[in-house]
Design a protein around this motif. Sequence first.
Motif, PDB file in Angstrom:
ATOM      1  N   PHE A  87       0.854  -1.184   0.000  1.00  0.00           N
ATOM      2  CA  PHE A  87       0.000   0.000   0.000  1.00  0.00           C
ATOM      3  C   PHE A  87       0.890   1.235   0.000  1.00  0.00           C
ATOM      4  N   GLU A  88       0.827   2.009  -1.064  1.00  0.00           N
ATOM      5  CA  GLU A  88       1.664   3.196  -1.184  1.00  0.00           C
ATOM      6  C   GLU A  88       0.908   4.429  -0.720  1.00  0.00           C
ATOM      7  N   ALA A  89       1.605   5.305   0.002  1.00  0.00           N
ATOM      8  CA  ALA A  89       0.993   6.553   0.449  1.00  0.00           C
ATOM      9  C   ALA A  89       0.808   7.527  -0.701  1.00  0.00           C
ATOM     10  N   GLY A  90       1.661   7.417  -1.714  1.00  0.00           N
ATOM     11  CA  GLY A  90       1.660   8.376  -2.809  1.00  0.00           C
ATOM     12  C   GLY A  90       2.795   9.375  -2.656  1.00  0.00           C
ATOM     13  N   SER A  91       3.014  10.144  -3.681  1.00  0.00           N
ATOM     14  CA  SER A  91       4.112  11.109  -3.710  1.00  0.00           C
ATOM     15  C   SER A  91       3.582  12.527  -3.823  1.00  0.00           C
ATOM     16  N   LEU A  92       4.474  13.477  -3.603  1.00  0.00           N
ATOM     17  CA  LEU A  92       4.127  14.860  -3.857  1.00  0.00           C
ATOM     18  C   LEU A  92       3.774  15.045  -5.329  1.00  0.00           C
ATOM     19  N   LYS A  93       2.807  15.910  -5.602  1.00  0.00           N
ATOM     20  CA  LYS A  93       2.402  16.174  -6.977  1.00  0.00           C
ATOM     21  C   LYS A  93       2.717  17.625  -7.324  1.00  0.00           C
ATOM     22  N   GLN A  94       3.325  17.778  -8.483  1.00  0.00           N
ATOM     23  CA  GLN A  94       3.786  19.105  -8.903  1.00  0.00           C
ATOM     24  C   GLN A  94       2.609  20.028  -9.201  1.00  0.00           C
ATOM     25  N   ARG A  95       2.671  21.220  -8.655  1.00  0.00           N
ATOM     26  CA  ARG A  95       1.678  22.251  -8.968  1.00  0.00           C
ATOM     27  C   ARG A  95       2.173  23.106 -10.125  1.00  0.00           C
ATOM     28  N   SER A  96       3.402  23.592 -10.010  1.00  0.00           N
ATOM     29  CA  SER A  96       4.049  24.331 -11.090  1.00  0.00           C
ATOM     30  C   SER A  96       5.535  24.406 -10.794  1.00  0.00           C
ATOM     31  N   ASN A  97       6.351  24.253 -11.807  1.00  0.00           N
ATOM     32  CA  ASN A  97       7.805  24.315 -11.696  1.00  0.00           C
ATOM     33  C   ASN A  97       8.291  23.570 -10.459  1.00  0.00           C
ATOM     34  N   ASP A  98       8.764  24.306  -9.424  1.00  0.00           N
ATOM     35  CA  ASP A  98       9.305  23.624  -8.249  1.00  0.00           C
ATOM     36  C   ASP A  98       8.406  23.782  -7.025  1.00  0.00           C
ATOM     37  N   THR A  99       7.108  23.959  -7.254  1.00  0.00           N
ATOM     38  CA  THR A  99       6.155  23.987  -6.148  1.00  0.00           C
ATOM     39  C   THR A  99       5.204  22.807  -6.276  1.00  0.00           C
ATOM     40  N   ASP A 100       4.823  22.260  -5.140  1.00  0.00           N
ATOM     41  CA  ASP A 100       3.965  21.079  -5.104  1.00  0.00           C
ATOM     42  C   ASP A 100       2.639  21.397  -4.420  1.00  0.00           C
ATOM     43  N   TYR A 101       1.645  20.558  -4.708  1.00  0.00           N
ATOM     44  CA  TYR A 101       0.399  20.622  -3.957  1.00  0.00           C
ATOM     45  C   TYR A 101       0.646  20.098  -2.541  1.00  0.00           C
ATOM     46  N   PRO A 102      -0.155  20.545  -1.569  1.00  0.00           N
ATOM     47  CA  PRO A 102      -0.041  19.945  -0.229  1.00  0.00           C
ATOM     48  C   PRO A 102      -0.235  18.434  -0.315  1.00  0.00           C
TER      49      PRO A 102
END
Length: 465
Positions: A68-83
């Motif tokens: 069961f994977e928690a998942g990874s950070l997802k890119q919002r734009s360039n070098d910023t990610d969604y919470p």
Amino acid sequence: MTTAESDTTAEAPVTNRKQPFPRGFLDTISTGWAERPESLPSARPQAPYAAARRAAVSAVFTGKRLVFEAGSLKQRSNDTDYPFRAHSAFAHLTGWGADAEPDSVLVFEPTDAGHDVTLHFRERAGRETTEFYADATVGEFWIGPRPSLAGVAADLDIATDHLAAFTASDDDVTLGQNAALDSYVSELRLVKDEYEINEMRRAVEITARGFDDIIQALPDAAKHARGERVVEGVFHRRAREDGNGEGYDTISASGPHACYLHWTRNDGAVVPGDLILVDAGAEADSLYTADITRTLPVNGKFSDVQRRVYDAVVEAADAAFAAAQPGVKFREVHEAAMAVIAERVAEWGLLPVTAQEALDADAGGHHRRYMVHGTSHHLGIDVHDCAQARREMYYDGVLEAGMVFTIEPGLYFQIDDLTVPEELRGIGVRIEDDILMTEDGPVNLSADIPRTADDVEAWIARVQG
């Protein structure tokens, strides 16, 4: 927002806006830090419940290595990610909520006695490593202290290991790639345990305070060109102050926007004389969310036409609540609400057939033009919880004590719908409550949030003083 200024060595090439760290920095950054003694926490309240869920999964999938994977950070734009928010099944089986670490993996290793379960995650990096100061994604200089293996093991009462110790296998049964596993862990959430029910109550309480905030802010919203965002913003503040945030994007839909079921642009004006439909739910730190809708007269009073539509929706909601009893099929809740909707729109002359004809399962459906969505969905760690459950367990399933679901009928008369009188066009009403099924029948968890027309008017008058 600041950015990492450097590559990890003084000799690294200068690229774009990055500059190398000077030698003095590299020679001293790992020194001069106080010791960080760690006192291990007691297990959090959800730990025994999560352990019971893991035991249930283990008993069904004997001999299988489950991942069961928690998942990874997802890119919002360039070098910023969604919470980051962990996968719901991962959170449900670990007890890790808003504080879960990205890229973590929960592994069930098969044994003769069942499974050994281990939570793998990226442990904190020491201050002697380049990660500490140079990695803006996981370095503690950037994002703050990260948990230790021992701390998480004590907190969640589960075995832990470094993420690097996990190796995938071709024989893994992985969430998202195995229909049987997806369905089972989804169906495991159909009946909530005591901890989950308490968290649902907490989420509803926060949401109720958020609706008070909205009412207090309506006069300011009416003065702003994008008043819908004023409403969205005050709810967001409450959800973040008292919980983890919103469980889903807030719908702040004023005037004809209320007829768009998932209006989340929230960029319209809030005009006195119109209704504003607000569909919002606060998410607790445990990730359990409320899902409440109230339709409010912006100026504090319903017009006669608005009240007629509103009262019909209340009647449909009450019929659905009365139909929701232990042993009743889930779909019968929707059918009860739709019978009222069909009767009322037929009575108003909006249908080319009788209400009974409209309710015919094969040839009818004419009334669905004005309420195209379902009346109920399961609610919990997801706003649309248990979504991978089989049809026979969900839509055709039987209501049991411990289930939590919404009742949310509505009527929506689009601004350009020529099948309805002009006085109805642009009116959208939805009333949504969160319902807990008990052995003795349904309990409305959101009953303290006013819902009848008279009570809503009194509520607005009271809050606005």
